[in-house]
Design a protein around this motif. Structure first.
Motif, mmCIF file in Angstrom:
data_model
loop_
_atom_site.group_PDB
_atom_site.id
_atom_site.type_symbol
_atom_site.label_atom_id
_atom_site.label_comp_id
_atom_site.label_asym_id
_atom_site.label_seq_id
_atom_site.Cartn_x
_atom_site.Cartn_y
_atom_site.Cartn_z
ATOM 1 N N VAL A 127 4.634 13.382 -12.509
ATOM 2 C CA VAL A 127 4.540 13.605 -13.911
ATOM 3 C C VAL A 127 4.241 14.379 -14.546
ATOM 4 N N ALA A 128 3.044 13.628 -14.350
ATOM 5 C CA ALA A 128 1.508 13.755 -15.502
ATOM 6 C C ALA A 128 1.683 15.190 -15.179
ATOM 7 N N HIS A 129 1.610 16.351 -14.128
ATOM 8 C CA HIS A 129 1.207 17.489 -13.578
ATOM 9 C C HIS A 129 2.874 18.337 -14.413
ATOM 10 N N THR A 130 3.799 17.291 -14.777
ATOM 11 C CA THR A 130 4.952 18.086 -15.244
ATOM 12 C C THR A 130 5.079 18.440 -16.791
ATOM 13 N N VAL A 131 4.422 17.346 -16.811
ATOM 14 C CA VAL A 131 4.530 16.905 -18.720
ATOM 15 C C VAL A 131 3.856 18.138 -18.810
ATOM 16 N N GLU A 132 2.614 18.281 -18.442
ATOM 17 C CA GLU A 132 1.335 18.724 -18.579
ATOM 18 C C GLU A 132 1.728 20.695 -18.810
ATOM 19 N N GLU A 133 2.416 20.797 -17.524
ATOM 20 C CA GLU A 133 3.285 21.922 -17.556
ATOM 21 C C GLU A 133 3.592 22.794 -18.404
ATOM 22 N N LYS A 134 4.850 22.182 -19.523
ATOM 23 C CA LYS A 134 5.746 21.858 -19.719
ATOM 24 C C LYS A 134 5.310 21.655 -21.460
ATOM 25 N N LEU A 135 4.344 21.350 -22.079
ATOM 26 C CA LEU A 135 3.997 21.034 -23.079
ATOM 27 C C LEU A 135 3.458 22.173 -23.266
ATOM 28 N N ALA A 192 3.695 5.443 -5.777
ATOM 29 C CA ALA A 192 3.671 5.441 -7.321
ATOM 30 C C ALA A 192 2.621 6.425 -8.185
ATOM 31 N N ARG A 193 1.492 6.544 -7.138
ATOM 32 C CA ARG A 193 0.666 6.869 -7.666
ATOM 33 C C ARG A 193 0.822 8.659 -7.746
ATOM 34 N N ALA A 194 1.490 8.988 -6.340
ATOM 35 C CA ALA A 194 1.530 9.912 -6.027
ATOM 36 C C ALA A 194 3.105 10.403 -7.062
ATOM 37 N N GLN A 251 1.360 -1.128 0.020
ATOM 38 C CA GLN A 251 -0.210 0.042 0.008
ATOM 39 C C GLN A 251 0.578 1.856 0.053
ATOM 40 N N GLU A 252 1.990 1.317 0.997
ATOM 41 C CA GLU A 252 2.762 2.260 1.337
ATOM 42 C C GLU A 252 3.477 3.174 -0.359
ATOM 43 N N TRP A 253 3.970 1.481 -1.014
ATOM 44 C CA TRP A 253 4.527 1.389 -2.598
ATOM 45 C C TRP A 253 3.693 1.976 -3.430
#
Length: 156
Positions: free
Chosen positions: A85-93, A78-80, A72-74
């Motif tokens: 990463v998704a947020h970073t990609v969205e910002e850089k697009l 992983a979700r976080a 559960q911890e892992w």
């Protein structure tokens, strides 16, 4: 069990002697039973096996609880990370890429709607029952188009 020397009298009366004999019999019986218990290897092995089995079960339960907590911890980590990463990609697009991705997604939705209409009009009932697969395919296509656009933009 200590015994007095044989040359000294051990009892003053016959009644006292009988009590001593009875007491000695009980002690001897207890001693024989203890020796028999020690000599009964099969029973002792069975008892030991039961004890070891119970210990193993307790350990397995403890370890499975720890493993579940770690999983559960892992999973949370992983979700976080994926969200980050998704947020970073969205910002850089760049905005044009975002617009192209949105347009491609809208185009995929339109194609899916057209396909749905064709299915309703022409497809037999058995085929229409599996329309969820088409919708999922269209969504996957939209994601693929967005990924290709992002990749193409990065190669420039």
């Amino acid at each position: 069990m200590t015994q007095p020397p044989h040359d000294e009298p051990t009892a003053r009366s016959q009644e006292e002697l009988r009590e001593q004999v009875e007491h000695t019999r009980h002690e001897l019986g207890d001693t024989v039973q203890a020796l028999a218990d020690r000599a009964d290897v099969k029973t002792r092995a069975r008892e030991k096996a039961v004890a070891v089995r119970e210990q193993a079960g307790a350990k397995a339960h403890e370890w499975s609880g720890q493993a579940g907590a770690k999983a559960q911890e892992w999973s949370g980590q992983a979700r976080a990370k994926a969200a980050h990463v998704a947020h970073t990609v969205e910002e850089k697009l760049p905005e044009p890429v975002k617009q192209k991705g949105a347009a491609a997604a809208q185009g995929a939705k339109d194609k899916a709607a057209q396909a749905e209409q064709v299915w309703q009009d022409k497809a037999p009932q058995q085929v229409r029952d599996h329309r969820a697969a088409l919708v999922a395919g269209a969504g996957a296509g939209a994601v693929l188009v967005a990924c290709l656009l992002i990749r193409r933009r990065g190669n420039r």
